[in-house]
Scaffold this motif. Structure first.
Motif, PDB file in Angstrom:
ATOM      1  N   SER A 158      40.925 -55.297  82.328  1.00 17.49           N
ATOM      2  CA  SER A 158      41.936 -55.491  81.867  1.00 17.49           C
ATOM      3  C   SER A 158      42.215 -54.837  80.542  1.00 17.49           C
ATOM      4  CB  SER A 158      42.503 -57.193  81.421  1.00 17.49           C
ATOM      5  OG  SER A 158      42.876 -57.799  82.277  1.00 17.49           O
ATOM      6  N   THR A 159      41.088 -54.957  79.798  1.00 12.87           N
ATOM      7  CA  THR A 159      41.470 -54.203  78.336  1.00 12.87           C
ATOM      8  C   THR A 159      41.460 -52.702  78.381  1.00 12.87           C
ATOM      9  OG1 THR A 159      39.745 -55.997  77.478  1.00 12.87           O
ATOM     10  CG2 THR A 159      39.998 -54.029  76.173  1.00 12.87           C
TER      11      THR A 159
ATOM     12  N   LEU B 288      44.307 -57.344  71.968  1.00 13.89           N
ATOM     13  CA  LEU B 288      43.401 -57.569  73.329  1.00 13.89           C
ATOM     14  C   LEU B 288      42.081 -58.296  73.113  1.00 13.89           C
ATOM     15  CD1 LEU B 288      44.059 -54.447  75.247  1.00 13.89           C
ATOM     16  CD2 LEU B 288      45.299 -56.646  75.612  1.00 13.89           C
ATOM     17  N   LEU B 289      41.397 -57.759  71.800  1.00 11.32           N
ATOM     18  CA  LEU B 289      40.106 -58.424  71.777  1.00 11.32           C
ATOM     19  C   LEU B 289      40.173 -59.687  71.033  1.00 11.32           C
ATOM     20  CD1 LEU B 289      38.591 -54.907  70.358  1.00 11.32           C
ATOM     21  CD2 LEU B 289      37.992 -56.063  72.721  1.00 11.32           C
TER      22      LEU B 289
ATOM     23  N   TYR C 213      42.699 -51.141  81.225  1.00 12.69           N
ATOM     24  CA  TYR C 213      43.778 -50.905  81.714  1.00 12.69           C
ATOM     25  C   TYR C 213      45.043 -50.734  80.634  1.00 12.69           C
ATOM     26  CZ  TYR C 213      47.912 -50.954  84.689  1.00 12.69           C
ATOM     27  OH  TYR C 213      49.437 -50.644  85.224  1.00 12.69           O
ATOM     28  N   ARG C 214      45.024 -52.029  80.145  1.00  9.18           N
ATOM     29  CA  ARG C 214      46.195 -52.105  78.793  1.00  9.18           C
ATOM     30  C   ARG C 214      45.953 -50.968  77.903  1.00  9.18           C
ATOM     31  NH1 ARG C 214      45.927 -58.608  79.377  1.00  9.18           N
ATOM     32  NH2 ARG C 214      47.564 -58.538  81.105  1.00  9.18           N
ATOM     33  N   LEU C 215      44.744 -50.443  77.676  1.00  5.33           N
ATOM     34  CA  LEU C 215      44.640 -49.654  76.476  1.00  5.33           C
ATOM     35  C   LEU C 215      44.884 -48.119  76.823  1.00  5.33           C
ATOM     36  CD1 LEU C 215      41.803 -51.047  74.314  1.00  5.33           C
ATOM     37  CD2 LEU C 215      44.168 -50.678  73.629  1.00  5.33           C
ATOM     38  N   THR C 216      44.647 -47.853  78.229  1.00  4.31           N
ATOM     39  CA  THR C 216      44.590 -46.596  78.585  1.00  4.31           C
ATOM     40  C   THR C 216      46.104 -46.292  79.315  1.00  4.31           C
ATOM     41  OG1 THR C 216      43.690 -47.086  80.863  1.00  4.31           O
ATOM     42  CG2 THR C 216      42.344 -46.002  79.074  1.00  4.31           C
ATOM     43  N   GLY C 217      46.704 -47.592  80.106  1.00  8.05           N
ATOM     44  CA  GLY C 217      48.047 -47.700  80.795  1.00  8.05           C
ATOM     45  C   GLY C 217      47.628 -46.891  82.322  1.00  8.05           C
ATOM     46  N   ARG C 218      46.501 -46.698  82.592  1.00  6.30           N
ATOM     47  CA  ARG C 218      46.151 -45.911  83.938  1.00  6.30           C
ATOM     48  C   ARG C 218      45.095 -46.734  84.640  1.00  6.30           C
ATOM     49  NH1 ARG C 218      46.294 -39.566  83.744  1.00  6.30           N
ATOM     50  NH2 ARG C 218      44.940 -40.078  85.586  1.00  6.30           N
ATOM     51  N   ALA C 219      45.463 -47.059  85.825  1.00 10.63           N
ATOM     52  CA  ALA C 219      44.413 -47.812  86.520  1.00 10.63           C
ATOM     53  C   ALA C 219      43.086 -46.875  87.190  1.00 10.63           C
ATOM     54  CB  ALA C 219      45.157 -48.412  87.853  1.00 10.63           C
ATOM     55  N   ASP C 220      43.207 -45.816  87.281  1.00 14.26           N
ATOM     56  CA  ASP C 220      42.073 -45.013  87.629  1.00 14.26           C
ATOM     57  C   ASP C 220      41.340 -44.847  86.517  1.00 14.26           C
ATOM     58  OD1 ASP C 220      43.983 -43.512  86.249  1.00 14.26           O
ATOM     59  OD2 ASP C 220      43.693 -41.551  87.541  1.00 14.26           O
TER      60      ASP C 220
ATOM     61  N   LYS D 281      50.728 -65.719  78.969  1.00 10.27           N
ATOM     62  CA  LYS D 281      51.892 -64.706  79.739  1.00 10.27           C
ATOM     63  C   LYS D 281      51.237 -63.323  79.848  1.00 10.27           C
ATOM     64  CE  LYS D 281      55.740 -67.383  78.825  1.00 10.27           C
ATOM     65  NZ  LYS D 281      57.050 -67.328  79.378  1.00 10.27           N
ATOM     66  N   ALA D 282      50.380 -62.805  79.088  1.00 11.51           N
ATOM     67  CA  ALA D 282      49.934 -61.525  79.494  1.00 11.51           C
ATOM     68  C   ALA D 282      49.038 -61.351  80.615  1.00 11.51           C
ATOM     69  CB  ALA D 282      49.096 -60.927  78.127  1.00 11.51           C
ATOM     70  N   GLY D 283      48.435 -62.589  80.911  1.00  8.61           N
ATOM     71  CA  GLY D 283      47.430 -62.776  82.071  1.00  8.61           C
ATOM     72  C   GLY D 283      46.433 -61.752  82.162  1.00  8.61           C
ATOM     73  N   ALA D 284      45.758 -61.673  82.974  1.00  8.90           N
ATOM     74  CA  ALA D 284      44.571 -60.493  83.279  1.00  8.90           C
ATOM     75  C   ALA D 284      44.870 -59.596  84.414  1.00  8.90           C
ATOM     76  CB  ALA D 284      43.064 -61.509  83.415  1.00  8.90           C
ATOM     77  N   GLU D 285      44.414 -58.718  84.108  1.00 11.19           N
ATOM     78  CA  GLU D 285      44.613 -57.656  85.309  1.00 11.19           C
ATOM     79  C   GLU D 285      43.442 -57.546  86.209  1.00 11.19           C
ATOM     80  OE1 GLU D 285      47.159 -55.548  85.901  1.00 11.19           O
ATOM     81  OE2 GLU D 285      48.312 -56.011  84.170  1.00 11.19           O
TER      82      GLU D 285
END
Lengths: 189, 253
Positions: free
Chosen positions: A36-37, A137-138, A39-46, B53-57
């Motif tokens: 999650s962290t 996030l942290l 993904y949310r910081l890079t914006g890309r799944a790969d 709300k943000a949930g986890a990916e």
């Protein structure tokens, strides 16, 4: 080889499982949080997958020399955050001007957050600068302390606290804006 | 401390804030200030809501499988590697004392045999009764595979010599008398006897090894591939002095 950060000594006489097993267990237990962290910081799944895989690889390689298992979770996130920061820096600027805040932000706007749609909250997070997003996030999502987040981000704790306060203000502003837009459109949380 | 300073000091919450000299005062203020308590309660609620709300990916299954695979293969490699190190360490722990004993015990038995030989021949005749050092050295010439040196031990009187077989090894024995007490000087090829079984001392700046068996003192040294061992019931200090003299003599040859 890069030195991995903070590994405080274990208390004398503390029994423990083997470091390799402890690191493996902690990786699997925190895989969603790490992903999650990333993904949310890079914006890309790969990119997030690659960064988590890189984190796992580094952590497992360093496990044998690990002297303390007390804060393994923070240690794993530290490895991840360093990898993410290197990755993001290659693409765009990570740094931001870190002015100290004059005072704590005004009270949190619970109403706009509780009425916000899940996607709006995620969008609002995505619109924060990477350093602000990282600290939210942290601290808010992964529940690390300011001191732990500061070690992960290699920034002074005061700076991280100020950055968090500014990130909260920015999030509140964004969520209020989403809230008014939603009301104008007939609003759906 | 006022509300604004207290809130700033322990932002975002009392349990996650940066600890500083202000923290204690700020916490005291918050305990007594209902507005600040409400502020931090709202802040905690806001974080909880944000988390919800943000949930986890969730991590993709393929990533989970890859990580699990990597953990497993790492433990498969590290396990035997760790076992290998443990086995090597155990081998060293077991083997080093064994090697030490293997080296020390036969030598100790050999020195014990020298003492027993000394006792056995206390009243026996020499094979060669002579006080002539050159004659004794010449007598040994074709009997040993090393050159036997008959050292002058200070004022000690030379009585004679004999060839001994101890534990299957040849030893040249020269009899002396010092202060009325018999002294045996054994000479053995270095390859047949290790001094590691004895305690190392320094006498006149040179190494002399000492021990005591059956009430007799042993003082030994090594010179040019030959181990010299003096055995007597003389005082140990006197025997060490004789050994030092013998060493100086042997060095001069």
């Amino acid at each position: 080889m890069k030195l991995l950060p903070f590994q405080p000594r274990p208390p004398a006489g503390e029994s423990r499982e083997s470091p390799e097993h402890a690191v493996g267990r902690m990786l699997l237990e925190n895989l969603d949080g790490l992903y999650s962290t990333a993904y949310r910081l890079t914006g890309r799944a790969d990119a997030a997958e690659d960064l988590v895989q890189e984190t796992a690889h580094k952590a497992l390689r360093a496990a044998a020399s690990l002297r303390d298992q007390r804060n393994l979770r923070a240690w794993l996130f530290t490895i991840l955050v360093h990898a993410i920061r290197d990755h993001v820096r290659r693409r765009r600027r990570w740094e931001e001007s870190d002015q100290q805040i004059e005072s704590a932000p005004a009270g949190p706007d619970l109403e706009s957050l509780s009425q916000a749609a899940v996607q709006d909250v995620r969008d609002a997070l995505g619109r924060l600068s990477p350093p602000q997003r990282a600290v939210v996030l942290l601290v808010d999502l992964e529940e690390f302390t300011i001191a732990e987040a500061a070690r992960m981000l290699q920034a002074p704790p005061g700076t991280v606290a100020s950055r968090l306060a500014r990130a909260h203000q920015a999030l509140k502003g964004l969520l209020r804006a989403y809230g008014s837009r939603s009301s104008e459109l007939g609003g759906q949380p | 401390m006022n509300c604004s300073a207290a809130r700033k000091a322990i932002y975002p919450s009392p349990d996650r804030c940066v600890l500083s000299v202000e923290t204690g005062k700020a916490l005291d203020h918050v305990r007594q200030c209902p507005d600040c308590r409400r502020y931090f309660e709202s802040q905690a609620e806001w974080s909880r809501l944000l988390r919800a709300k943000a949930g986890a990916e969730p991590a993709p299954d393929q990533l989970r499988e890859r990580i699990a695979g990597e953990i497993e293969s790492h433990q498969r490699i590290e396990g035997p590697r760790r076992l290998g190190w443990i086995a090597a360490a155990a081998l060293i722990v077991v083997c080093l004392p064994a090697l030490w004993f293997a080296r020390r015990i036969p030598s100790q038995l050999f020195f014990l045999a020298l003492c027993e030989d000394h006792i056995k021949y206390l009243s026996a005749d020499s094979q060669l009764r002579s006080s002539d050092r050159a004659e004794i050295e010449s007598w040994f010439r074709d009997k040993t595979d090393f050159g036997v040196r008959v050292a002058a031990l200070g004022t000690a009187e030379i009585l004679g010599s004999r060839l001994c077989f101890l534990r299957g090894k040849k030893a040249a024995l020269v009899f002396y008398r010092q202060q009325g007490r018999p002294v045996s000087l054994f000479q053995i090829n270095r390859r047949d006897l290790s001094l590691a079984a004895l305690d190392r001392w320094e006498v006149d700046g040179a190494a002399v090894w000492r021990a005591s068996f059956k009430g007799y003192s042993v003082a030994a040294f090594e010179q040019r591939g030959v181990v010299y061992a003096l055995i007597s019931d003389l005082r140990e200090s006197e025997l060490l002095r004789l050994a030092s003299a013998a060493r100086a003599e042997a060095q001069g040859y």
